[in-house]
Design a protein around this motif. Structure first.
Motif, short mmCIF file in Angstrom:
data_model
loop_
_atom_site.label_atom_id
_atom_site.label_comp_id
_atom_site.label_asym_id
_atom_site.label_seq_id
_atom_site.Cartn_x
_atom_site.Cartn_y
_atom_site.Cartn_z
N LYS A 22 0.83 -1.21 0.00
CA LYS A 22 0.00 0.00 0.00
C LYS A 22 0.87 1.26 0.00
N TYR A 23 2.05 1.18 0.60
CA TYR A 23 2.91 2.35 0.76
C TYR A 23 4.08 2.39 -0.23
N LEU A 24 4.24 1.35 -1.03
CA LEU A 24 5.34 1.31 -2.00
C LEU A 24 4.86 1.89 -3.32
N HIS A 25 5.55 2.90 -3.82
CA HIS A 25 5.23 3.49 -5.12
C HIS A 25 6.52 3.95 -5.78
N ASP A 26 6.42 4.41 -7.00
CA ASP A 26 7.61 4.86 -7.73
C ASP A 26 8.35 5.92 -6.92
N GLY A 27 9.66 5.82 -6.91
CA GLY A 27 10.48 6.77 -6.18
C GLY A 27 10.78 6.37 -4.75
N CYS A 28 10.20 5.27 -4.28
CA CYS A 28 10.45 4.81 -2.91
C CYS A 28 11.62 3.84 -2.87
N SER A 29 12.28 3.82 -1.74
CA SER A 29 13.31 2.84 -1.45
C SER A 29 12.84 1.98 -0.29
N VAL A 30 13.43 0.79 -0.18
CA VAL A 30 13.06 -0.17 0.85
C VAL A 30 14.30 -0.50 1.68
N TYR A 31 14.16 -0.45 2.99
CA TYR A 31 15.23 -0.85 3.91
C TYR A 31 14.63 -1.88 4.84
N ALA A 32 15.20 -3.07 4.90
CA ALA A 32 14.67 -4.14 5.73
C ALA A 32 15.79 -4.76 6.56
N VAL A 33 15.51 -4.96 7.85
CA VAL A 33 16.45 -5.61 8.76
C VAL A 33 15.85 -6.97 9.15
N TYR A 34 16.60 -8.01 8.85
CA TYR A 34 16.18 -9.38 9.17
C TYR A 34 17.06 -9.93 10.29
N THR A 35 16.74 -11.10 10.77
CA THR A 35 17.54 -11.71 11.83
C THR A 35 18.94 -12.07 11.37
N ASN A 36 19.14 -12.23 10.06
CA ASN A 36 20.47 -12.66 9.58
C ASN A 36 21.06 -11.78 8.49
N HIS A 37 20.39 -10.72 8.06
CA HIS A 37 20.93 -9.80 7.05
C HIS A 37 20.06 -8.56 6.96
N PHE A 38 20.51 -7.59 6.14
CA PHE A 38 19.65 -6.46 5.85
C PHE A 38 19.63 -6.25 4.35
N TYR A 39 18.61 -5.53 3.88
CA TYR A 39 18.42 -5.27 2.46
C TYR A 39 18.10 -3.80 2.29
N CYS A 40 18.66 -3.18 1.26
CA CYS A 40 18.30 -1.82 0.89
C CYS A 40 18.26 -1.76 -0.62
N GLY A 41 17.09 -1.47 -1.17
CA GLY A 41 16.91 -1.42 -2.61
C GLY A 41 15.55 -0.85 -2.94
N THR A 42 14.97 -1.32 -4.05
CA THR A 42 13.66 -0.82 -4.47
C THR A 42 12.61 -1.92 -4.54
N GLU A 43 13.01 -3.16 -4.36
CA GLU A 43 12.08 -4.29 -4.43
C GLU A 43 11.50 -4.59 -3.05
N LEU A 44 10.28 -5.14 -3.06
CA LEU A 44 9.61 -5.49 -1.81
C LEU A 44 9.36 -6.99 -1.80
N ASN A 45 10.35 -7.74 -1.36
CA ASN A 45 10.26 -9.19 -1.22
C ASN A 45 10.45 -9.52 0.25
N ILE A 46 9.38 -9.54 1.00
CA ILE A 46 9.44 -9.66 2.45
C ILE A 46 9.49 -11.12 2.90
N ASP A 47 10.47 -11.43 3.73
CA ASP A 47 10.54 -12.70 4.44
C ASP A 47 10.01 -12.41 5.85
N ALA A 48 8.69 -12.43 6.01
CA ALA A 48 8.03 -11.97 7.24
C ALA A 48 8.47 -12.75 8.48
N LYS A 49 8.77 -14.03 8.33
CA LYS A 49 9.15 -14.84 9.49
C LYS A 49 10.44 -14.34 10.14
N HIS A 50 11.35 -13.73 9.36
CA HIS A 50 12.65 -13.29 9.86
C HIS A 50 12.79 -11.77 9.95
N LEU A 51 11.74 -11.05 9.57
CA LEU A 51 11.80 -9.59 9.54
C LEU A 51 11.71 -8.99 10.94
#
Length: 176
Positions: A22-51
């Motif tokens: 709902k909140y991802l649109h053109d021009g947005c970036s994604v930053y995700a912290v997981y239990t074993n790594h982090f991601y910063c990019g433009t794609e939204l591929n969520i591993d909810a169990k480890h997020l």
């Protein structure tokens, strides 16, 4: 609830992907912290169990979702600076009605070994790799939201990522 927060709530792991989209649109970036790594990019591929934390951000807004423990529900909030500035127009206190008196922006240098980093793939001075959604980034731009107590003493009540500053001072994907 703080005035700069436009929306907030609670989400389960199973509802997380739909909520974030709902909140991802053109021009947005994604930053995700997981239990074993982090991601910063433009794609939204969520591993909810480890997020642990997810931020979807642009220069004007940020959606943040986080949790303290794996298996627990997520709490989330959404900030939109344009909407916040409109709210401040109704503030009766002349000082508090000024947006710049409600925020404090910072720029933090990224740990980059410029001899080894290429494009959007960066290498830290210690040798660890990471990616960002922009190439040639030098700094991260952080916006702090301020709160004043009854004595006028200021404190930071929240912060968000605004974007990345490229070498030469350009923000995000602007050309040099």
């Amino acid at each position: 609830m703080k005035e700069f927060i436009c929306e907030h709530g609670v989400s389960t792991e199973s509802d997380l992907q739909v909520l974030a989209e709902k909140y991802l649109h053109d021009g947005c970036s994604v930053y995700a912290v997981y239990t074993n790594h982090f991601y910063c990019g433009t794609e939204l591929n969520i591993d909810a169990k480890h997020l642990l934390e997810l931020r979807i951000f642009s220069d004007d807004e940020e959606f943040k979702i986080s949790r303290l423990n794996i298996g627990s529900d997520f709490t989330w909030r959404y900030i939109n600076d344009s909407e916040y500035q409109k709210k401040l127009e109704n503030e009766s206190d002349d000082f508090l009605s000024v947006f710049d008196n409600q925020i404090y922006d910072e720029e933090h240098y990224l740990d980059v070994d410029s001899t080894k980093s290429k494009g959007c793939c960066y290498i830290t001075t210690g040798g660890g790799p990471y990616t960002l959604p922009v190439g040639n980034a030098e700094k991260v731009h952080i916006r702090n939201y301020l709160d004043y107590d009854e004595h006028g003493i200021v404190m930071i009540s929240d912060f968000r990522i605004v974007g990345f500053i490229k070498k030469g001072g350009n923000i995000d994907g602007e050309m040099d």
